[in-house]
Design an enzyme around this catalytic site. Structure first.
Site, PDB file in Angstrom:
ATOM      1  N   ASP A 109       0.854  -1.202   0.000  1.00 57.73           N
ATOM      2  CA  ASP A 109       0.000   0.000   0.000  1.00 57.73           C
ATOM      3  C   ASP A 109       0.885   1.246   0.000  1.00 57.73           C
ATOM      4  O   ASP A 109       2.025   1.197   0.477  1.00 57.73           O
ATOM      5  CB  ASP A 109      -0.841   0.062   1.279  1.00 57.73           C
ATOM      6  CG  ASP A 109      -1.663  -1.178   1.495  1.00 57.73           C
ATOM      7  OD1 ASP A 109      -2.054  -1.803   0.510  1.00 57.73           O
ATOM      8  OD2 ASP A 109      -1.897  -1.511   2.683  1.00 57.73           O
TER       9      ASP A 109
HETATM   10  N1  URA Z   1      -0.674  -5.949   4.231  1.00 58.75           N
HETATM   11  C1  URA Z   1      -1.217  -4.720   4.179  1.00 58.75           C
HETATM   12  O1  URA Z   1      -2.215  -4.472   4.829  1.00 58.75           O
HETATM   13  N2  URA Z   1      -0.637  -3.792   3.425  1.00 58.75           N
HETATM   14  C2  URA Z   1       0.481  -4.005   2.716  1.00 58.75           C
HETATM   15  O2  URA Z   1       0.991  -3.110   2.040  1.00 58.75           O
HETATM   16  C3  URA Z   1       1.041  -5.287   2.770  1.00 58.75           C
HETATM   17  C4  URA Z   1       0.447  -6.236   3.549  1.00 58.75           C
END
Ligand code: URA
Length: 241
Positions: A109
């Site tokens: 993310d």
């Molecule tokens: N889990 C998440 O919630 N976000 C990420 O970027 C990777 C794993």
């Protein structure tokens, strides 16, 4: 058995060139039957076409194409895990060399920090991201509040999300508000949703390991190319044997 073939390059020489071992070591590996070409045990003197033949050592498929690159990036917060962003935000692809063109292996993310691979090897990307290969990813998580033992147990055993129950995870408390969570699924925003589900929203999320790869010295925003040992470890982690 793979027969010696008049075309191509000698297997032990190819193995030496891509850094598996010295020519002598590679001859031993071949003699011990630990090297396969296109699924068959190779014999000493076999010749291979590096562009087309699939070479395995101890069950790990090797990347033999000379133009394959694999970068390990420590993604900073705010950088997007795609090649382009319509809103013009910085992207992970913009942080590594432009040529050859590489793509992120899965995604983090925008708000997540930490390790991300980028490569032009589509097969490796597939094996690293497909859930059936079950490659572990480890995260260091700061959460809001102090998770109880029961919350940690729930995270370990599986929590019900809107796309189903999560698989068992390794979860350890790190201080009052920290968790080290290791998962081998790759669902969208999985760690954030798992922590939300047990009442402890994520304040900061950092990926610290992808299968065998970690690098605590790699600073945010920095990248480096994987060395041959790391590539081999990675190939082993995604081999089915
Ligand atoms: N889990 C998440 O919630 N976000 C990420 O970027 C990777 C794993």
């Amino acid at each position: 058995m793979t027969e010696p073939d008049a075309t191509g390059e000698r297997l032990q020489k190819v193995l030496a060139r891509i850094g598996v071992g010295s020519r002598r070591t590679n001859e031993i590996l071949i003699a011990e039957g630990r090297v396969r070409v296109n699924g068959e045990v190779a014999i000493l003197g076999a010749r291979v076409e590096i562009e087309t033949d699939e070479i395995e050592v101890d069950g790990a498929i090797l990347t033999t194409m000379p133009d394959v690159v694999c970068y390990l990036l420590n993604k900073p917060k705010g950088v997007i895990s795609t090649a382009d962003d319509p809103q013009g935000r910085p992207t992970v692809v913009g942080m590594v060399p432009e040529s050859p063109r590489v793509f992120p292996v899965g995604r983090l993310d925008a708000d997540t920090e930490g390790l991300l691979l980028l490569t032009n090897d589509g097969g490796l990307t597939h094996r690293l991201t497909h859930p059936s290969f079950g490659v572990e990813k480890e995260y260091l998580v700061d959460v809001v509040g102090t998770p109880s033992r029961s919350a940690i147990r729930q995270l370990r055993e599986g929590v019900e999300l809107d796309d189903g129950l999560t698989a068992p995870a390794a979860v350890a408390a790190v201080g009052d508000t920290g968790l080290r969570i290791t998962i081998h699924e790759g669902r969208n925003r999985q760690v954030r949703r798992m922590c939300d589900a047990v009442g402890h929203p994520v304040a900061r999320l950092v990926r610290t390991r992808i299968g065998p790869l970690s690098d605590p010295k790699l600073r945010p925003g920095k990248w480096r190319q994987l060395d041959q040992d790391e590539l081999l470890d990675l190939q082993r982690a995604v081999s089915r044997t």
